[in-house]
Scaffold this motif. Structure first.
Motif, short mmCIF file in Angstrom:
data_model
loop_
_atom_site.label_atom_id
_atom_site.label_comp_id
_atom_site.label_asym_id
_atom_site.label_seq_id
_atom_site.Cartn_x
_atom_site.Cartn_y
_atom_site.Cartn_z
N ALA A 38 38.63 -24.14 25.60
CA ALA A 38 38.98 -23.33 24.42
C ALA A 38 38.29 -21.98 24.46
O ALA A 38 38.82 -20.97 24.00
CB ALA A 38 38.61 -24.08 23.15
N SER B 218 46.75 -23.81 19.06
CA SER B 218 47.70 -22.69 18.96
C SER B 218 49.12 -23.23 18.80
O SER B 218 49.43 -24.34 19.21
CB SER B 218 47.62 -21.81 20.20
OG SER B 218 46.32 -21.29 20.37
N GLN C 131 46.90 -18.59 25.19
CA GLN C 131 46.86 -19.91 24.59
C GLN C 131 48.19 -20.35 23.98
O GLN C 131 48.53 -21.54 24.07
CB GLN C 131 45.72 -19.99 23.57
CG GLN C 131 44.35 -19.94 24.24
CD GLN C 131 43.22 -20.28 23.30
OE1 GLN C 131 43.41 -20.88 22.25
NE2 GLN C 131 42.00 -19.89 23.69
N LEU D 26 44.48 -27.08 21.89
CA LEU D 26 44.02 -25.70 21.71
C LEU D 26 44.19 -25.23 20.27
O LEU D 26 43.54 -24.28 19.83
CB LEU D 26 44.77 -24.76 22.65
CG LEU D 26 44.48 -24.91 24.15
CD1 LEU D 26 45.37 -23.99 24.96
CD2 LEU D 26 43.01 -24.63 24.43
N PRO E 111 42.73 -15.87 24.60
CA PRO E 111 43.56 -16.13 23.41
C PRO E 111 45.01 -15.73 23.60
O PRO E 111 45.90 -16.39 23.06
CB PRO E 111 42.86 -15.30 22.33
CG PRO E 111 41.44 -15.16 22.80
CD PRO E 111 41.51 -15.10 24.29
#
Length: 417
Positions: free
Chosen positions: A343, A363, A351, A361, A348
């Motif tokens: 993570a 997301s 993700q 995750l 980001p």
């Protein structure tokens, strides 16, 4: 004045049926109906009419009362003795008189009169010891519809009681994981598909520092849920898995002393192959290890992974399984989950693409139908790790079972890097 010796009787119906008189087991009748009749009279403890018993156990014989008399003749010597008559005939009714008798079914219901959560821990422990198996294990009479319906109902009720006892003990003893562990394992034996029981076992293994076993248990549960029930792991299981991923995997060093069960067999005569693996790694080249089944390919990869980790290489490992052949990207999911603290490591921006493979995750998965975006995200993750100056090796084992999507991703990564 002397009193006659009282001969005590212990009747066990949870698991294999047995009767003990003064601690010594006595032989039961060979007739299944005689044993079933004994269990029914003992468990119900209520007066039963001969007509009801004939209807319960005999539908075919021309003279069911004669069959009943024969069975009663077989079970009377088991229940009665010189000092106590326990099988009573009261007119047309038969009744079991539980004098100087210990019956496991009655005992567990006395220990747990309402819910397991309200029972004392000592009572829960005693009840767990009495459950030696299912009610009347191996004694089924499907042709006797009335008895079969009664037996199934009793078996299910006692199964639920047993599960509640084990669940309560695991919860009560979480601060003593070594004591709670056997109860967690027993609960899985009781219901191998209970996801909550798998999660409890993983939690206890982590608390005891047995992280390798916990990881294996998670993978076993995940595959079972996927293939048998068509379900994804629950939020609790994924939270435990995230906790496991945050725990560094132990490295084999000269000073370490792994448990005997975790020590790999020695690798003999593979230095040339290991040298080829090293050369491929240093040159950034893909390498295929092939050969006949059973010659030690997986052991060679295991040794190579151990040596690479000792030299600071990040090793991402995945394995294809025959049962996973219809599950897209299964070995790659395992490999990505072996990234330390994924993570925090995964960018980001990538993700949402990777959440298709790694729902933990958190997301929202971006499902565009274009798998090139997913392939590119996986490649960027690998390049990002190497860009930080850390060599990366991706090991995928048992490729004979690899699915088409995983093979395509492997081809893309090898070409793109």
């Amino acid at each position: 004045m002397t009193t006659p010796d009282v001969r005590r009787l212990e009747i066990r119906l949870l698991g294999r049926s047995s009767i003990l008189r003064d601690g010594a087991e006595i032989a039961l009748p060979r007739s299944r109906k005689a044993r079933a009749l004994l269990a029914y009279l003992v468990t119900t403890g209520q007066p039963q009419s001969r007509e009801h018993l004939c209807d319960l156990f005999w539908d075919g014989p021309a003279n069911p009362r004669a069959e009943l008399r024969w069975c009663l003749a077989k079970i009377r010597p088991l229940l009665n003795d010189d000092t106590t008559i326990r099988l009573l005939a009261e007119g047309d009714y038969l009744r079991f008189h539980a004098k100087d008798v210990t019956l496991d079914v009655t005992r567990v219901r006395v220990l747990i009169p309402s819910s397991s959560e309200d029972a004392a821990t000592g009572s829960l422990t005693q009840a767990a010891e009495l459950f030696r198996g299912p009610f009347l294990e191996g004694l089924d009479l499907p042709e006797c519809y009335g008895f079969d319906a009664w037996c199934v109902a009793e078996r299910q009720a006692l199964h639920q009681l047993h599960d509640g006892v084990l669940r309560a003990l695991v919860q009560r003893l979480q601060d003593r994981p070594d004591t709670a562990l056997p109860y967690a394992r027993d609960r899985l034996v009781l219901d191998p598909f209970c996801e909550d029981a798998h999660a409890d076992l993983i939690f206890l293994l982590v608390a005891m520092g047995r992280t390798s076993e916990a990881r294996e248990r998670y993978e076993l549960c995940r595959r079972m849920l996927q293939h048998e029930l068509g379900q994804a792991p629950s939020a609790r299981l994924e939270a435990l898995h995230a906790q496991l991923r945050a725990i560094p995997r132990p490295l084999a060093t000269p000073s370490s002393s792994p448990a005997p069960s975790l020590i790999a067999p020695p690798l003999v005569g593979r230095e040339r192959e290991l040298a080829s693996l090293r050369e491929a790694l240093e040159g950034g080249l893909p390498l295929l290890v092939s050969g006949d089944p059973g010659i030690g390919k997986s052991r060679l990869l295991q040794e190579a992974a151990t040596r690479m980790r000792q030299e600071g290489v990040t090793v991402l490992s995945g394995r294809a399984y025959e049962m996973d052949a219809a599950r897209p990207y299964a070995p790659w999911i395992d490999a990505l989950r072996s990234i330390p603290t994924p993570a925090a490591t995964l960018p980001p921006a990538l993700q949402p693409e990777l959440a298709t493979l790694l729902p933990e995750l958190g997301s929202t998965a971006r499902d565009t139908g274009d798998r090139n975006r997913l392939f590119n995200a996986v490649t960027q993750v690998l390049l990002g790790i190497t860009g930080a100056g850390v060599p990366v090796a991706v090991i995928l084992d048992d490729l004979q079972w690899v699915d088409e999507a995983s093979a395509a991703l492997l081809h893309y990564v090898a070409r793109a890097t």
